[in-house]
Write a protein that holds these residues in place. Structure first.
Motif, PDB file in Angstrom:
ATOM      1  N   THR A  98      34.265  47.393  41.964  1.00 40.33           N
ATOM      2  CA  THR A  98      35.027  47.131  43.189  1.00 40.33           C
ATOM      3  C   THR A  98      34.378  46.059  44.057  1.00 40.33           C
ATOM      4  OG1 THR A  98      36.080  49.292  43.139  1.00 40.33           O
ATOM      5  CG2 THR A  98      36.006  48.170  45.276  1.00 40.33           C
ATOM      6  N   PRO A  99      33.056  46.134  44.331  1.00 39.72           N
ATOM      7  CA  PRO A  99      32.463  45.044  45.118  1.00 39.72           C
ATOM      8  C   PRO A  99      32.604  43.679  44.443  1.00 39.72           C
ATOM      9  CG  PRO A  99      30.969  46.908  45.043  1.00 39.72           C
ATOM     10  CD  PRO A  99      32.087  47.212  44.097  1.00 39.72           C
ATOM     11  N   LEU A 100      32.517  43.640  43.115  1.00 42.17           N
ATOM     12  CA  LEU A 100      32.674  42.358  42.420  1.00 42.17           C
ATOM     13  C   LEU A 100      34.113  41.872  42.527  1.00 42.17           C
ATOM     14  CD1 LEU A 100      31.599  40.018  40.795  1.00 42.17           C
ATOM     15  CD2 LEU A 100      31.936  41.383  38.733  1.00 42.17           C
ATOM     16  N   TYR A 101      35.064  42.762  42.321  1.00 39.18           N
ATOM     17  CA  TYR A 101      36.473  42.383  42.466  1.00 39.18           C
ATOM     18  C   TYR A 101      36.718  41.811  43.853  1.00 39.18           C
ATOM     19  CZ  TYR A 101      41.027  43.473  44.419  1.00 39.18           C
ATOM     20  OH  TYR A 101      42.193  43.408  45.131  1.00 39.18           O
ATOM     21  N   GLU A 102      36.192  42.470  44.883  1.00 39.19           N
ATOM     22  CA  GLU A 102      36.379  42.002  46.264  1.00 39.19           C
ATOM     23  C   GLU A 102      35.751  40.621  46.473  1.00 39.19           C
ATOM     24  OE1 GLU A 102      34.713  45.299  48.405  1.00 39.19           O
ATOM     25  OE2 GLU A 102      36.565  46.485  48.257  1.00 39.19           O
ATOM     26  N   GLU A 103      34.580  40.408  45.893  1.00 36.72           N
ATOM     27  CA  GLU A 103      33.896  39.107  45.995  1.00 36.72           C
ATOM     28  C   GLU A 103      34.725  38.010  45.327  1.00 36.72           C
ATOM     29  OE1 GLU A 103      30.793  36.232  46.569  1.00 36.72           O
ATOM     30  OE2 GLU A 103      31.057  38.200  47.467  1.00 36.72           O
ATOM     31  N   MET A 126      35.510  46.299  33.370  1.00 37.22           N
ATOM     32  CA  MET A 126      36.212  45.014  33.284  1.00 37.22           C
ATOM     33  C   MET A 126      37.721  45.212  33.267  1.00 37.22           C
ATOM     34  SD  MET A 126      33.618  42.551  31.208  1.00 37.22           S
ATOM     35  CE  MET A 126      34.206  42.967  29.623  1.00 37.22           C
ATOM     36  N   GLU A 127      38.191  46.282  32.614  1.00 32.82           N
ATOM     37  CA  GLU A 127      39.623  46.591  32.648  1.00 32.82           C
ATOM     38  C   GLU A 127      40.058  46.902  34.076  1.00 32.82           C
ATOM     39  OE1 GLU A 127      39.797  49.775  29.777  1.00 32.82           O
ATOM     40  OE2 GLU A 127      40.424  48.397  28.180  1.00 32.82           O
ATOM     41  N   HIS A 128      39.226  47.621  34.807  1.00 34.37           N
ATOM     42  CA  HIS A 128      39.525  47.959  36.204  1.00 34.37           C
ATOM     43  C   HIS A 128      39.632  46.685  37.054  1.00 34.37           C
ATOM     44  CE1 HIS A 128      39.415  49.993  40.067  1.00 34.37           C
ATOM     45  NE2 HIS A 128      38.388  49.245  40.402  1.00 34.37           N
ATOM     46  N   ILE A 129      38.660  45.801  36.903  1.00 33.98           N
ATOM     47  CA  ILE A 129      38.666  44.549  37.677  1.00 33.98           C
ATOM     48  C   ILE A 129      39.895  43.715  37.321  1.00 33.98           C
ATOM     49  CG2 ILE A 129      37.468  42.350  38.067  1.00 33.98           C
ATOM     50  CD1 ILE A 129      34.816  43.918  37.624  1.00 33.98           C
ATOM     51  N   ALA A 140      44.677  37.147  34.876  1.00 35.73           N
ATOM     52  CA  ALA A 140      43.404  37.584  34.322  1.00 35.73           C
ATOM     53  C   ALA A 140      43.597  38.038  32.885  1.00 35.73           C
ATOM     54  CB  ALA A 140      42.831  38.731  35.158  1.00 35.73           C
ATOM     55  N   ALA A 141      42.644  37.673  32.031  1.00 30.40           N
ATOM     56  CA  ALA A 141      42.704  38.048  30.620  1.00 30.40           C
ATOM     57  C   ALA A 141      41.395  38.700  30.209  1.00 30.40           C
ATOM     58  CB  ALA A 141      42.966  36.819  29.759  1.00 30.40           C
ATOM     59  N   LEU A 142      41.501  39.733  29.386  1.00 29.82           N
ATOM     60  CA  LEU A 142      40.333  40.429  28.856  1.00 29.82           C
ATOM     61  C   LEU A 142      39.996  39.907  27.474  1.00 29.82           C
ATOM     62  CD1 LEU A 142      41.227  44.067  29.851  1.00 29.82           C
ATOM     63  CD2 LEU A 142      39.121  42.898  30.457  1.00 29.82           C
ATOM     64  N   LEU A 143      38.726  39.675  27.246  1.00 24.78           N
ATOM     65  CA  LEU A 143      38.261  39.225  25.949  1.00 24.78           C
ATOM     66  C   LEU A 143      37.115  40.160  25.550  1.00 24.78           C
ATOM     67  CD1 LEU A 143      37.771  35.531  25.074  1.00 24.78           C
ATOM     68  CD2 LEU A 143      36.428  37.318  24.012  1.00 24.78           C
ATOM     69  N   ARG A 163      45.947  27.879  33.024  1.00 23.16           N
ATOM     70  CA  ARG A 163      46.999  28.873  33.206  1.00 23.16           C
ATOM     71  C   ARG A 163      46.460  30.297  33.344  1.00 23.16           C
ATOM     72  NH1 ARG A 163      49.405  24.946  29.815  1.00 23.16           N
ATOM     73  NH2 ARG A 163      48.728  26.011  27.928  1.00 23.16           N
ATOM     74  N   ILE A 164      45.197  30.501  33.033  1.00 25.08           N
ATOM     75  CA  ILE A 164      44.520  31.783  33.285  1.00 25.08           C
ATOM     76  C   ILE A 164      43.426  31.492  34.291  1.00 25.08           C
ATOM     77  CG2 ILE A 164      43.049  33.592  32.312  1.00 25.08           C
ATOM     78  CD1 ILE A 164      44.570  33.303  29.681  1.00 25.08           C
ATOM     79  N   GLN A 165      43.408  32.269  35.376  1.00 26.93           N
ATOM     80  CA  GLN A 165      42.424  32.032  36.428  1.00 26.93           C
ATOM     81  C   GLN A 165      41.106  32.751  36.182  1.00 26.93           C
ATOM     82  OE1 GLN A 165      45.518  33.273  39.256  1.00 26.93           O
ATOM     83  NE2 GLN A 165      44.769  31.598  40.551  1.00 26.93           N
ATOM     84  N   VAL A 166      41.162  33.950  35.601  1.00 28.73           N
ATOM     85  CA  VAL A 166      39.946  34.745  35.395  1.00 28.73           C
ATOM     86  C   VAL A 166      39.936  35.277  33.969  1.00 28.73           C
ATOM     87  CG1 VAL A 166      38.566  36.708  36.175  1.00 28.73           C
ATOM     88  CG2 VAL A 166      40.001  35.469  37.821  1.00 28.73           C
ATOM     89  N   VAL A 167      38.841  35.038  33.276  1.00 28.46           N
ATOM     90  CA  VAL A 167      38.609  35.660  31.978  1.00 28.46           C
ATOM     91  C   VAL A 167      37.496  36.674  32.173  1.00 28.46           C
ATOM     92  CG1 VAL A 167      37.775  35.340  29.614  1.00 28.46           C
ATOM     93  CG2 VAL A 167      39.377  33.699  30.595  1.00 28.46           C
ATOM     94  N   LEU A 168      37.763  37.913  31.804  1.00 22.59           N
ATOM     95  CA  LEU A 168      36.768  38.971  31.837  1.00 22.59           C
ATOM     96  C   LEU A 168      36.294  39.142  30.400  1.00 22.59           C
ATOM     97  CD1 LEU A 168      39.259  39.918  33.957  1.00 22.59           C
ATOM     98  CD2 LEU A 168      37.298  41.302  34.636  1.00 22.59           C
TER      99      LEU A 168
END
Length: 190
Positions: A98-103, A126-129, A140-143, A163-168
């Motif tokens: 949660t703190p990382l997601y908020e950051e 990572m799934e939660h974020i 966001a995409a999970l790898l 086209r993807i902003q965040v890769v986890l």
């Protein structure tokens, strides 16, 4: 190989390479390997800078090694609590989610980021974020290890195209043979 080149513990677990034999190993592998550094393949890439985001647990005592342990006593305690430690590492990673997601969300909202990568080990945090970022309107995409090769390529291509902003990315699954350099910024969850 293991006996000649590796440092082993009493149970035969590999602890590392015997330092004195590294030149010999390099000579053996030289005809079969090609090693490049970041400066070799991307000389224009800026130097890496690390900044820490401190996250304190709600009950810090739950995540501490007993005071006064060192040397053999510390090793014995760690071995005796191995299962607890694995569970604790997952709990700590989830507490950081949660703190990382908020950051990350704050950095996107403030225009500081257009793309980023979040590296982690455990999948659940990572799934939660990823779910929270999607709820906030980011792509966001999970790898991870479950990601098929065609999907890995698609994620990489979509990320490189913006086209993807965040890769986890799981640090093992994304540790080699994937280009996420479209991001000039990354986070390490754990």
């Amino acid at each position: 190989f293991k006996r000649r080149y590796c440092r082993l513990d009493d149970l035969g677990k590999i602890l590392g390479t015997k330092e004195a034999l590294i030149p010999e190993l390099k000579a053996i592998y030289a005809p079969f390997t090609l090693r490049r550094t970041r400066k070799d393949v991307a000389p224009d890439m800026p130097d890496i800078d690390f900044q820490m985001l401190a996250v304190r647990p709600e009950n810090e005592a739950d995540y501490s090694v007993p005071a006064g342990l060192d040397g053999e006593a510390l090793i014995a305690w760690l071995e005796a609590h191995r299962t607890e430690q694995a569970e604790t590492r997952q709990e700590v990673a989830m507490a950081k989610a949660t703190p990382l997601y908020e950051e990350v969300l704050e950095a996107f909202d403030g225009g500081l980021l257009t793309q980023t990568v979040i590296f982690g080990y455990h999948i659940a945090p990572m799934e939660h974020i990823a779910a929270e970022l999607r709820k906030a309107g980011l792509t966001a995409a999970l790898l991870n290890g479950k990601t098929s090769q065609p999907e890995r390529v698609r994620i990489q291509d979509e990320f490189r195209a913006g086209r993807i902003q965040v890769v986890l990315a799981n640090i093992i699954a994304a540790g080699t043979a994937i280009d996420l350099s479209a991001a000039r910024h990354a986070y390490m969850l754990e």
